[in-house]
Design a protein around this motif. Structure first.
Motif, mmCIF file in Angstrom:
data_model
loop_
_atom_site.group_PDB
_atom_site.id
_atom_site.type_symbol
_atom_site.label_atom_id
_atom_site.label_comp_id
_atom_site.label_asym_id
_atom_site.label_seq_id
_atom_site.Cartn_x
_atom_site.Cartn_y
_atom_site.Cartn_z
ATOM 1 N N PHE A 28 42.412 40.293 29.913
ATOM 2 C CA PHE A 28 43.685 39.657 30.231
ATOM 3 C C PHE A 28 44.363 39.115 28.975
ATOM 4 O O PHE A 28 45.566 39.316 28.765
ATOM 5 C CB PHE A 28 43.453 38.542 31.246
ATOM 6 N N PHE A 29 43.611 38.448 28.115
ATOM 7 C CA PHE A 29 44.214 37.875 26.910
ATOM 8 C C PHE A 29 44.622 38.946 25.906
ATOM 9 O O PHE A 29 45.641 38.804 25.231
ATOM 10 C CB PHE A 29 43.282 36.849 26.281
ATOM 11 N N PHE A 30 43.854 40.040 25.801
ATOM 12 C CA PHE A 30 44.272 41.133 24.922
ATOM 13 C C PHE A 30 45.548 41.788 25.430
ATOM 14 O O PHE A 30 46.424 42.142 24.634
ATOM 15 C CB PHE A 30 43.163 42.180 24.768
ATOM 16 N N GLY A 31 45.653 41.942 26.733
ATOM 17 C CA GLY A 31 46.886 42.485 27.293
ATOM 18 C C GLY A 31 48.070 41.594 27.014
ATOM 19 O O GLY A 31 49.168 42.074 26.686
ATOM 20 N N ASN A 32 47.875 40.281 27.130
ATOM 21 C CA ASN A 32 48.966 39.344 26.824
ATOM 22 C C ASN A 32 49.322 39.355 25.348
ATOM 23 O O ASN A 32 50.501 39.250 24.991
ATOM 24 C CB ASN A 32 48.595 37.932 27.261
ATOM 25 N N MET A 33 48.320 39.464 24.470
ATOM 26 C CA MET A 33 48.611 39.499 23.035
ATOM 27 C C MET A 33 49.389 40.756 22.667
ATOM 28 O O MET A 33 50.318 40.694 21.851
ATOM 29 C CB MET A 33 47.315 39.425 22.224
ATOM 30 N N SER A 65 43.431 44.013 34.751
ATOM 31 C CA SER A 65 42.479 42.920 34.592
ATOM 32 C C SER A 65 42.568 41.935 35.754
ATOM 33 O O SER A 65 41.544 41.409 36.213
ATOM 34 C CB SER A 65 42.697 42.206 33.260
ATOM 35 N N ILE A 66 43.777 41.689 36.261
ATOM 36 C CA ILE A 66 43.921 40.815 37.430
ATOM 37 C C ILE A 66 43.282 41.461 38.653
ATOM 38 O O ILE A 66 42.641 40.782 39.460
ATOM 39 C CB ILE A 66 45.399 40.485 37.668
ATOM 40 N N TYR A 67 43.415 42.784 38.778
ATOM 41 C CA TYR A 67 42.783 43.498 39.882
ATOM 42 C C TYR A 67 41.258 43.370 39.807
ATOM 43 O O TYR A 67 40.593 43.134 40.822
ATOM 44 C CB TYR A 67 43.199 44.965 39.859
ATOM 45 N N LEU A 89 39.596 40.961 38.365
ATOM 46 C CA LEU A 89 39.263 39.568 38.646
ATOM 47 C C LEU A 89 39.303 39.291 40.145
ATOM 48 O O LEU A 89 38.415 38.615 40.685
ATOM 49 C CB LEU A 89 40.212 38.631 37.909
ATOM 50 N N MET A 90 40.309 39.824 40.828
ATOM 51 C CA MET A 90 40.385 39.636 42.277
ATOM 52 C C MET A 90 39.227 40.336 42.987
ATOM 53 O O MET A 90 38.673 39.797 43.946
ATOM 54 C CB MET A 90 41.726 40.158 42.800
ATOM 55 N N THR A 91 38.860 41.528 42.524
ATOM 56 C CA THR A 91 37.715 42.237 43.104
ATOM 57 C C THR A 91 36.440 41.440 42.925
ATOM 58 O O THR A 91 35.646 41.293 43.861
ATOM 59 C CB THR A 91 37.568 43.620 42.455
ATOM 60 N N TYR A 92 36.242 40.926 41.731
ATOM 61 C CA TYR A 92 35.046 40.125 41.452
ATOM 62 C C TYR A 92 35.009 38.884 42.329
ATOM 63 O O TYR A 92 33.972 38.542 42.906
ATOM 64 C CB TYR A 92 35.047 39.748 39.967
ATOM 65 N N TYR A 93 36.144 38.211 42.455
ATOM 66 C CA TYR A 93 36.203 36.989 43.264
ATOM 67 C C TYR A 93 35.966 37.293 44.740
ATOM 68 O O TYR A 93 35.220 36.585 45.420
ATOM 69 C CB TYR A 93 37.547 36.304 43.062
ATOM 70 N N PHE A 94 36.610 38.336 45.257
ATOM 71 C CA PHE A 94 36.459 38.654 46.678
ATOM 72 C C PHE A 94 35.051 39.120 47.010
ATOM 73 O O PHE A 94 34.567 38.889 48.117
ATOM 74 C CB PHE A 94 37.476 39.710 47.105
ATOM 75 N N LEU A 95 34.375 39.766 46.069
ATOM 76 C CA LEU A 95 32.987 40.150 46.311
ATOM 77 C C LEU A 95 32.064 38.935 46.296
ATOM 78 O O LEU A 95 31.069 38.905 47.016
ATOM 79 C CB LEU A 95 32.531 41.179 45.279
ATOM 80 N N MET A 96 32.389 37.949 45.483
ATOM 81 C CA MET A 96 31.553 36.755 45.414
ATOM 82 C C MET A 96 31.674 35.891 46.664
ATOM 83 O O MET A 96 30.700 35.287 47.088
ATOM 84 C CB MET A 96 31.917 35.917 44.181
ATOM 85 N N VAL A 97 32.846 35.817 47.249
ATOM 86 C CA VAL A 97 33.037 34.957 48.416
ATOM 87 C C VAL A 97 32.962 35.736 49.726
ATOM 88 O O VAL A 97 33.199 35.169 50.785
ATOM 89 C CB VAL A 97 34.372 34.180 48.338
ATOM 90 N N TYR A 100 34.895 38.129 51.007
ATOM 91 C CA TYR A 100 36.204 38.131 51.636
ATOM 92 C C TYR A 100 36.621 39.577 51.892
ATOM 93 O O TYR A 100 36.132 40.505 51.253
ATOM 94 C CB TYR A 100 37.211 37.434 50.721
ATOM 95 N N ASP A 101 37.525 39.782 52.845
ATOM 96 C CA ASP A 101 38.013 41.125 53.126
ATOM 97 C C ASP A 101 38.815 41.656 51.948
ATOM 98 O O ASP A 101 39.437 40.912 51.210
ATOM 99 C CB ASP A 101 38.889 41.136 54.374
ATOM 100 N N MET A 102 38.812 42.956 51.810
ATOM 101 C CA MET A 102 39.475 43.591 50.674
ATOM 102 C C MET A 102 40.899 44.049 50.986
ATOM 103 O O MET A 102 41.470 44.839 50.260
ATOM 104 C CB MET A 102 38.654 44.793 50.202
ATOM 105 N N TYR A 103 41.492 43.570 52.074
ATOM 106 C CA TYR A 103 42.848 43.981 52.422
ATOM 107 C C TYR A 103 43.864 43.485 51.396
ATOM 108 O O TYR A 103 44.842 44.171 51.113
ATOM 109 C CB TYR A 103 43.235 43.474 53.809
ATOM 110 N N MET A 104 43.639 42.320 50.869
ATOM 111 C CA MET A 104 44.559 41.774 49.869
ATOM 112 C C MET A 104 44.565 42.644 48.612
ATOM 113 O O MET A 104 45.609 42.802 47.965
ATOM 114 C CB MET A 104 44.160 40.336 49.538
ATOM 115 N N LEU A 105 43.414 43.220 48.266
ATOM 116 C CA LEU A 105 43.354 44.105 47.111
ATOM 117 C C LEU A 105 44.189 45.359 47.329
ATOM 118 O O LEU A 105 44.823 45.857 46.397
ATOM 119 C CB LEU A 105 41.907 44.493 46.811
ATOM 120 N N MET A 106 44.191 45.869 48.542
ATOM 121 C CA MET A 106 44.997 47.054 48.832
ATOM 122 C C MET A 106 46.487 46.745 48.706
ATOM 123 O O MET A 106 47.252 47.546 48.156
ATOM 124 C CB MET A 106 44.683 47.571 50.233
#
Length: 93
Positions: free
Chosen positions: A10-15, A37-39, A41-49, A51-57
């Motif tokens: 994420f930071f390299f993309g911003n730089m 990178s945000i995708y 991060l969201m995948t990693y977070y949703f797998l940890m909690v 959560y359903d993956m509909y938001m990722l779609m």
């Protein structure tokens, strides 16, 4: 460890987005890198909690639409001006 890799992405993309703004293609690629990178991060977070993956779609659909819009702007800019420099884009205004 995975969160650190995603944050570095994420930071390299911003730089790259902040520093390389001469060509529109480089700006669009850095934006897609940030979205990727945000995708991740969201995948990693949703797998940890568990959560359903509909938001990722939904996020993936919007990121594809953003990429298609960026490419259409790039193609129209190259067809009208012959290049993708931001300096020549300022001549239109």
């Amino acid at each position: 460890m995975m969160k650190l890799v995603i944050l570095i992405m994420f930071f390299f993309g911003n730089m790259i987005f902040v520093s390389k703004h001469k060509h529109l293609l480089i700006v669009l690629l850095s934006l897609e890198f940030i979205v990727l990178s945000i995708y991740f991060l969201m995948t990693y977070y949703f797998l940890m909690v568990s959560y359903d993956m509909y938001m990722l779609m939904i996020f993936l659909v919007f990121s594809v639409c953003e990429g298609a819009l960026g490419l259409s702007i790039l193609v129209s800019m190259i067809r009208t001006l012959g290049n993708d420099y931001f300096q020549s884009y300022n001549l239109l205004w």
